[in-house]
Design a protein around this motif. Structure first.
Motif, PDB file in Angstrom:
ATOM      1  N   THR A 249       0.865  -1.167   0.000  1.00  0.00           N
ATOM      2  CA  THR A 249       0.000   0.000   0.000  1.00  0.00           C
ATOM      3  C   THR A 249       0.900   1.215   0.000  1.00  0.00           C
ATOM      4  O   THR A 249       1.323   1.692   1.045  1.00  0.00           O
ATOM      5  CB  THR A 249      -0.933  -0.004   1.231  1.00  0.00           C
ATOM      6  OG1 THR A 249      -1.684  -1.215   1.238  1.00  0.00           O
ATOM      7  CG2 THR A 249      -1.897   1.169   1.169  1.00  0.00           C
ATOM      8  N   LEU A 250       1.229   1.708  -1.189  1.00  0.00           N
ATOM      9  CA  LEU A 250       2.235   2.744  -1.339  1.00  0.00           C
ATOM     10  C   LEU A 250       1.580   4.112  -1.473  1.00  0.00           C
ATOM     11  O   LEU A 250       0.440   4.229  -1.918  1.00  0.00           O
ATOM     12  CB  LEU A 250       3.093   2.450  -2.571  1.00  0.00           C
ATOM     13  CG  LEU A 250       3.846   1.110  -2.515  1.00  0.00           C
ATOM     14  CD1 LEU A 250       4.571   0.872  -3.825  1.00  0.00           C
ATOM     15  CD2 LEU A 250       4.814   1.092  -1.363  1.00  0.00           C
ATOM     16  N   PRO A 251       2.309   5.175  -1.092  1.00  0.00           N
ATOM     17  CA  PRO A 251       1.739   6.525  -1.156  1.00  0.00           C
ATOM     18  C   PRO A 251       1.366   6.923  -2.576  1.00  0.00           C
ATOM     19  O   PRO A 251       2.131   6.732  -3.519  1.00  0.00           O
ATOM     20  CB  PRO A 251       2.875   7.406  -0.618  1.00  0.00           C
ATOM     21  CG  PRO A 251       3.726   6.495   0.198  1.00  0.00           C
ATOM     22  CD  PRO A 251       3.640   5.163  -0.470  1.00  0.00           C
ATOM     23  N   VAL A 252       0.176   7.481  -2.730  1.00  0.00           N
ATOM     24  CA  VAL A 252      -0.300   7.982  -4.016  1.00  0.00           C
ATOM     25  C   VAL A 252      -1.377   9.012  -3.738  1.00  0.00           C
ATOM     26  O   VAL A 252      -2.117   8.906  -2.760  1.00  0.00           O
ATOM     27  CB  VAL A 252      -0.834   6.834  -4.910  1.00  0.00           C
ATOM     28  CG1 VAL A 252      -1.950   6.098  -4.221  1.00  0.00           C
ATOM     29  CG2 VAL A 252      -1.293   7.355  -6.255  1.00  0.00           C
ATOM     30  N   SER A 253      -1.455  10.039  -4.565  1.00  0.00           N
ATOM     31  CA  SER A 253      -2.442  11.101  -4.374  1.00  0.00           C
ATOM     32  C   SER A 253      -3.855  10.581  -4.618  1.00  0.00           C
ATOM     33  O   SER A 253      -4.060   9.499  -5.178  1.00  0.00           O
ATOM     34  CB  SER A 253      -2.158  12.267  -5.326  1.00  0.00           C
ATOM     35  OG  SER A 253      -0.934  12.873  -5.029  1.00  0.00           O
ATOM     36  N   ALA A 254      -4.843  11.386  -4.210  1.00  0.00           N
ATOM     37  CA  ALA A 254      -6.224  11.066  -4.519  1.00  0.00           C
ATOM     38  C   ALA A 254      -6.425  11.097  -6.031  1.00  0.00           C
ATOM     39  O   ALA A 254      -5.705  11.774  -6.767  1.00  0.00           O
ATOM     40  CB  ALA A 254      -7.160  12.055  -3.833  1.00  0.00           C
ATOM     41  N   GLU A 255      -7.418  10.366  -6.502  1.00  0.00           N
ATOM     42  CA  GLU A 255      -7.609  10.187  -7.940  1.00  0.00           C
ATOM     43  C   GLU A 255      -7.810  11.517  -8.656  1.00  0.00           C
ATOM     44  O   GLU A 255      -8.546  12.389  -8.212  1.00  0.00           O
ATOM     45  CB  GLU A 255      -8.796   9.266  -8.197  1.00  0.00           C
ATOM     46  CG  GLU A 255      -9.025   8.985  -9.673  1.00  0.00           C
ATOM     47  CD  GLU A 255     -10.090   7.929  -9.896  1.00  0.00           C
ATOM     48  OE1 GLU A 255     -10.566   7.812 -11.035  1.00  0.00           O
ATOM     49  OE2 GLU A 255     -10.447   7.234  -8.933  1.00  0.00           O
ATOM     50  N   THR A 256      -7.140  11.646  -9.798  1.00  0.00           N
ATOM     51  CA  THR A 256      -7.261  12.820 -10.657  1.00  0.00           C
ATOM     52  C   THR A 256      -8.151  12.465 -11.834  1.00  0.00           C
ATOM     53  O   THR A 256      -7.880  11.506 -12.564  1.00  0.00           O
ATOM     54  CB  THR A 256      -5.875  13.263 -11.174  1.00  0.00           C
ATOM     55  OG1 THR A 256      -5.042  13.568 -10.060  1.00  0.00           O
ATOM     56  CG2 THR A 256      -5.996  14.482 -12.066  1.00  0.00           C
ATOM     57  N   ARG A 257      -9.221  13.226 -12.012  1.00  0.00           N
ATOM     58  CA  ARG A 257     -10.148  12.971 -13.110  1.00  0.00           C
ATOM     59  C   ARG A 257      -9.660  13.644 -14.383  1.00  0.00           C
ATOM     60  O   ARG A 257      -9.279  14.811 -14.364  1.00  0.00           O
ATOM     61  CB  ARG A 257     -11.547  13.496 -12.752  1.00  0.00           C
ATOM     62  CG  ARG A 257     -12.179  12.768 -11.567  1.00  0.00           C
ATOM     63  CD  ARG A 257     -12.514  11.327 -11.924  1.00  0.00           C
ATOM     64  NE  ARG A 257     -13.126  10.628 -10.792  1.00  0.00           N
ATOM     65  CZ  ARG A 257     -13.509   9.358 -10.833  1.00  0.00           C
ATOM     66  NH1 ARG A 257     -13.340   8.652 -11.950  1.00  0.00           N
ATOM     67  NH2 ARG A 257     -14.065   8.782  -9.789  1.00  0.00           N
TER      68      ARG A 257
END
Length: 622
Positions: free
Chosen positions: A235-243
């Motif tokens: 479970t690696l760091p990633v931003s919230a989804e970009t539309r």
């Protein structure tokens, strides 16, 4: 049952009757009367909340909650002090209900924030601490608050990307020393008398001395502590989804958005006439034509690059990278030389990759097969400034955690995003990086597959004989015969470093004429050029003697910060290298640029004691 007076008395259960008789008489146990201890514990919690806010807002869209959490917890602590000897049954009931609602809200947030659960957990802890602060009669309750403050500081440490976390850590350490002393003395039943505790001096002078000793020991241990591989969880760091609005497949995945070329929108996505967006578009689609270099965005991130641009970049931080190994953060690769630049010849064969809706993970198919021994390296990138719609990674990525529904993979193994990488965007990559075994590479075959020969030996025919003759002349200067591709590549890279120079005035360096060839002009006329010109020359020279090569662009490792564990990457760290193909082993990079190492740093370097090594290199530099 009737009483002696004739009234009825309802029957009662003995246990409940006994409990109701004992309830008013039972005292509140272990009430903590040390006001100083309560104040310092509350200060620890406040530091933890503020530290979480400071570090989380550096690279995420975290909403600052200390504006309400800090004053609310202070009000709760004050009320708890005043009512510490009361039962507070109603308050306890209200707090229990509030905690259940907070837990329900947490699970709701968790569903929408699967990209990084640390923030959801931190927010839950802060909300629980605010509620908990309204009921702190005992020393044990204060202990819970200490632990929450410590956990919040730990969360802040994992989120921190700059030294803004350092002051919070120092303040927390300074507060924790008297808290530990007071907590221990309270357990022994000793009473605080002012700021004297039966001969124990809590004055700032003595505490300051203790703090200095603790911080000094901590820094020494930190410098000597091995940097063991982390990221054991997937479970690696990633931003919230970009539309992404629009269609990414087809034309959308073929065009790379580089603001350095289309700043004012006059040239179009693929125009390489100039680098500032104001050119005439001459030579469009050929990577040719005079132009001015954009001073913010590196020109080498696009489906075409024009190396007849002049100017220099103004230094600006663009990335923060946390990686298990130092390396060249590769972005693009080009197979067709245009005489004054490069392009991706098979740009129409870009492959669109989609991820499942329930995970941020993309599986990246391998472009080339390699028998080299590999090592898994995990990286996390945070964009500090706007970056073109390309995705920097270490070589051979196999898993990408990215906040869009689709990404694209081209024939050269480069990854592209639907939109530019906005400031604050975070993504993670798992790469299977091959070891550079020089013994095996020296024995590699020269029987190249047809597809490799077709795409990576191309040279303009009008310059091919002249470049081949010059390359063979240079190789003949070697003191010993160069029988392997690896030795020839190293020798030519070193020769370019030592016999050709960078221009002293990057703005005054002459443009190429409309019919001039960059490599020919470099070798036989100017004998100098920009850093990327060196890599272009090496790439074409190797092609001239039958060695498949391509030009790759990306970012150098950047400046390592031993306190944050991050590589600070600037736009001026971007440059091009030459990638050479070795049958059965894949592509390996060579760097002919003066002042650079012959090969980019990779996993062959021992990373265990990197912090200590960086420190001694800094000392040696002085």
């Amino acid at each position: 049952m009737a009483t002696s007076s004739g009234t009825q008395r309802s029957p009662s259960i003995p246990i409940i009757s006994q409990g109701s008789q004992q309830l008013p008489a039972s005292p509140v146990a272990e009430v903590e009367d040390s006001l100083l201890l309560r104040i310092l514990v509350q200060a620890l919690v406040i530091v933890g909340i503020i530290a979480t806010d400071l570090t989380a807002t550096e690279s995420t869209d975290w909403q600052i909650i200390s504006f309400w959490a800090v004053p609310a917890s202070i009000v709760g602590a004050a009320l708890s002090w005043q009512r510490r000897r009361k039962r507070n049954i109603g308050i306890k009931f209200a707090l229990a209900a509030g905690m259940l609602l907070t837990l329900a809200a947490f699970f709701g947030r968790l569903v929408g924030e699967l990209n990084d659960t640390r923030l959801a957990l931190a927010q839950l802890l802060i909300q629980l601490q605010v509620l908990h602060s309204f009921d702190l009669p005992r020393r044990k309750d204060l202990g819970y608050s200490m632990v929450i403050g410590l956990i919040l500081l730990g969360v802040a440490a994992t989120l921190s990307q700059t030294l803004t976390f350092a002051p919070a850590l120092l303040v927390f350490t300074a507060l924790s020393l008297p808290v530990l002393v007071l907590d221990y003395r309270s357990r022994l039943g000793l009473v605080l008398q002012g700021f004297k505790l039966k001969g124990v001096d809590l004055a700032p002078k003595r505490l300051g001395l203790f703090l200095l000793v603790v911080v000094s020991l901590g820094l020494i241990i930190f410098a000597c502590l091995p940097r063991l591989p982390g990221y054991q969880l997937r479970t690696l760091p990633v931003s919230a989804e970009t539309r992404f609005q629009g269609r990414f497949e087809g034309e959308g995945s073929r065009n790379i958005i580089n603001p350095g070329y289309v700043r004012r929108g006059r040239n179009g996505a693929g125009d390489t006439g100039t680098g500032d967006g104001t050119g005439t578009g001459e030579g469009q689609g050929q990577g040719r034509g005079q132009g001015k270099l954009d001073d913010t965005f590196y020109y080498g991130f696009g489906q075409q690059i024009n190396q007849n641009l002049r100017g220099a970049l103004k230094p600006k931080i663009v990335l923060r990278v946390r990686s298990q190994a130092e390396g060249f953060w590769r972005v693009m690769a080009f197979d067709r030389y245009t005489g004054q630049g490069w392009e991706v010849s098979r740009n129409d064969q870009v492959q669109t990759l989609k991820r499942p809706s329930w995970t941020y993970q993309f599986s990246i198919p391998p472009i080339t097969f390699s028998r080299s021994k590999t090592r898994e390296v995990v990286q996390t990138y945070t964009a500090v400034a706007e970056i073109p719609s390309v995705i920097p990674v270490l070589t051979q990525p196999k898993e990408l955690y990215f906040p869009t529904q689709e990404v694209a993979l081209d024939t050269e193994g480069s990854l592209r995003a639907p939109t530019g990488l906005a400031e604050g965007l975070t993504y993670s990559v798992i790469s299977q990086v091959p070891y550079r075994d020089r013994t095996l590479l020296r024995t590699a075959s020269t029987e190249y597959p047809v597809a490799i020969r077709k795409h990576y030996l191309q040279i303009p025919p009008e310059i091919a004989p002249k470049i081949q003759q010059e390359t063979q002349r240079i190789l003949a200067k070697s003191a010993k015969p160069l029988t392997s591709v690896y030795e020839q590549s190293l020798y030519l890279a070193q020769y370019l470093k030592q016999n050709y120079t960078l221009p002293q005035d990057p703005f005054g360096f002459p443009f190429l004429g409309e019919t001039d060839d960059l490599v020919e002009t470099f070798l036989f006329k100017t004998q100098q050029g920009y850093p990327d010109h060196f890599s272009t020359v090496l790439t074409v020279m190797l092609r001239s003697i039958g060695i498949p090569t391509r030009l790759a662009t990306g970012f150098g490792p950047g400046q390592f910060n031993p306190f944050t564990g991050l590589y600070i990457v600037r736009n001026t760290d971007a440059y091009a290298v030459t990638e050479v193909y070795f049958p059965k082993y894949g592509w390996f990079a060579f760097d002919p640029i003066p002042g650079h190492e012959l090969v980019p740093p990779s996993i062959e370097e021992n990373q265990t004691f990197t912090i200590l090594q960086k420190f001694w290199k800094w000392i040696a530099g002085w």
